[in-house]
Scaffold this motif. Structure first.
Motif, short mmCIF file in Angstrom:
data_model
loop_
_atom_site.label_atom_id
_atom_site.label_comp_id
_atom_site.label_asym_id
_atom_site.label_seq_id
_atom_site.Cartn_x
_atom_site.Cartn_y
_atom_site.Cartn_z
N MET A 201 19.31 -18.01 47.70
CA MET A 201 20.31 -17.98 46.46
C MET A 201 20.57 -16.95 45.87
O MET A 201 21.20 -16.81 44.82
CB MET A 201 18.73 -18.31 44.86
CG MET A 201 19.41 -18.08 44.70
SD MET A 201 18.55 -19.04 42.39
CE MET A 201 17.94 -20.78 43.51
N PHE A 202 19.92 -15.45 46.52
CA PHE A 202 20.16 -14.14 46.92
C PHE A 202 21.46 -13.79 47.69
O PHE A 202 20.69 -12.49 47.99
CB PHE A 202 19.48 -12.96 45.81
CG PHE A 202 18.76 -13.86 44.23
CD1 PHE A 202 19.45 -14.81 43.45
CD2 PHE A 202 17.74 -14.20 44.78
CE1 PHE A 202 18.63 -14.38 42.24
CE2 PHE A 202 16.85 -14.75 43.41
CZ PHE A 202 17.49 -15.14 42.08
N PRO A 203 22.59 -14.35 47.93
CA PRO A 203 23.10 -13.55 49.26
C PRO A 203 23.42 -11.50 48.99
O PRO A 203 23.23 -11.19 50.17
CB PRO A 203 24.15 -13.83 48.92
CG PRO A 203 24.27 -15.02 47.70
CD PRO A 203 23.40 -14.85 46.88
N ALA A 204 23.45 -11.07 47.83
CA ALA A 204 23.77 -10.14 47.64
C ALA A 204 21.68 -9.13 48.10
O ALA A 204 22.15 -7.86 48.90
CB ALA A 204 23.56 -9.69 46.10
N GLY A 205 21.25 -9.46 48.38
CA GLY A 205 19.52 -9.74 48.60
C GLY A 205 19.01 -9.22 48.08
O GLY A 205 19.20 -9.28 46.49
N VAL A 206 17.78 -9.17 48.85
CA VAL A 206 16.65 -9.49 48.20
C VAL A 206 15.77 -8.28 48.01
O VAL A 206 15.42 -7.94 49.96
CB VAL A 206 15.43 -10.47 48.30
CG1 VAL A 206 13.96 -10.29 47.48
CG2 VAL A 206 16.48 -11.65 47.36
N PHE A 207 15.31 -7.39 48.18
CA PHE A 207 14.60 -6.15 48.13
C PHE A 207 13.63 -5.34 47.63
O PHE A 207 13.32 -5.90 46.39
CB PHE A 207 15.37 -4.73 47.62
CG PHE A 207 17.28 -5.07 48.02
CD1 PHE A 207 17.41 -4.42 48.71
CD2 PHE A 207 17.88 -5.11 46.92
CE1 PHE A 207 18.19 -3.89 50.02
CE2 PHE A 207 18.74 -5.32 47.15
CZ PHE A 207 19.56 -5.30 49.00
N SER A 208 12.52 -5.59 48.30
CA SER A 208 10.90 -5.21 47.90
C SER A 208 10.63 -4.54 47.79
O SER A 208 10.71 -3.84 49.25
CB SER A 208 10.03 -6.90 48.42
OG SER A 208 9.89 -6.98 49.59
N LYS A 209 9.18 -4.10 46.87
CA LYS A 209 8.72 -2.95 46.53
C LYS A 209 7.28 -2.36 47.73
O LYS A 209 7.03 -3.52 47.63
CB LYS A 209 8.75 -2.09 45.51
CG LYS A 209 8.90 -0.74 45.24
CD LYS A 209 8.67 -0.30 44.29
CE LYS A 209 7.65 1.40 43.35
NZ LYS A 209 8.64 2.76 43.84
N GLU A 210 7.17 -1.37 48.21
CA GLU A 210 6.26 -1.64 49.22
C GLU A 210 4.71 -1.35 47.59
O GLU A 210 5.43 -0.29 47.64
CB GLU A 210 6.12 0.26 49.98
CG GLU A 210 7.21 -1.08 51.64
CD GLU A 210 7.39 -1.79 52.13
OE1 GLU A 210 6.15 -2.40 52.42
OE2 GLU A 210 7.94 -2.05 52.62
N LEU A 211 3.37 -1.77 48.14
CA LEU A 211 3.11 -1.66 47.21
C LEU A 211 1.39 -1.81 48.16
O LEU A 211 1.29 -2.15 49.72
CB LEU A 211 2.41 -2.59 46.10
CG LEU A 211 3.37 -3.14 45.46
CD1 LEU A 211 3.96 -4.20 44.40
CD2 LEU A 211 3.80 -1.73 44.76
#
Ligand code: BEZ
Length: 246
Positions: A201-211
């Motif tokens: 759905m988000f070709p610009a990229g999905v970035f997740s924060k390390e927790l």
């Protein structure tokens, strides 16, 4: 706000206003709407609020939002007070009208129906006055947001524009906006969306924060471009400390 929940169809009330009699749904047409109430005419905080709302009216128009105010005084008072508000804004107008109508709800009928009264704040006759209520209504006539401030606290109309940007964005794309979000800044992927679906759905990229928990629920993606037509600041950013999701 008893009886009026998010997602409810907003009441199609009839009212006398500074631009004549209206039926609310006809007044809205296909637009979004914002209805904001005020305790009384000729009061200081209300004057600053309506002044600010008038100054920002072109920003509401750009977002296809029709504005309407409500105060529990008569039309004659609304006309006189409008001149004061224009003067407060150092503006003049041939019609002496604000760029949005004001509903005259002298008998508090609408204020009662919509749950707008502030029981803590009374007029000189001991009657409760209207609180600072905000309703934002979508083009489907359903309630998208409601806010209730007491009479003693004025609202921030820039914040209402920011909220409208979020409501309009999230009405069209399955994203959520984080605290203090502004148009152009990264948005969040909803927790219910599986990783694979998010990636497509988000070709610009999905970035997740390390927790510390190791859970990847803080997922950001650049704001989808086609939704920023009114408010694109060219300010696209990713959150610090995020990593690209595989
Ligand atoms: C005001 O608009 O200034 C105001 C109205 C009612 C109570 C307190 C303040």
């Amino acid at each position: 706000m008893p009886g009026l929940l998010l997602g409810d169809v907003f009441p199609d009330f009839e009212a006398e206003t500074t631009v004549g009699k209206i039926k609310f749904h006809d007044f809205l047409g296909d637009s979004w709407g914002i209805l904001f109430s005020h305790p009384r005419d000729y009061t200081p905080v209300c004057t600053t609020e309506l002044g600010r709302a008038a100054k920002l009216s072109s920003e509401f128009s750009k977002r296809n939002v029709r504005m309407i105010a409500l105060s529990i005084d008569c039309l004659e008072d609304h006309y006189g007070w409008s001149k004061d508000i224009l003067a407060y804004n150092c503006e003049s107008s041939e019609t002496n009208l604000l760029p949005f109508p004001i509903i005259a709800d002298r008998n508090r009928e609408l204020a009662i129906t919509l749950g707008m009264l502030d029981p803590e704040e009374k007029d000189s006759d001991g009657m409760p006055v209207t609180a600072r209520c905000v309703f934002i209504i979508g083009p489907d006539k359903k309630l998208k947001l409601s806010i209730l401030y007491p009479a003693t606290t004025g609202r921030n109309f820039d914040e209402l524009l920011r909220v409208i940007d979020s409501l309009q964005l999230t009405a069209g794309v399955r994203v959520a906006t984080p605290a203090d979000w502004k148009p152009g800044v990264c948005v969040m992927v909803p927790p219910s969306m599986p990783e694979e679906e998010a990636a497509s759905m988000f070709p610009a990229g999905v970035f997740s924060k390390e927790l510390p928990s190791g859970r990847k629920y803080l997922r950001y993606t650049p704001q989808p471009k086609d939704q920023s037509k009114h408010t694109d600041t060219g300010n696209s950013q990713t959150e610090p400390g995020t990593t690209s999701q595989p």
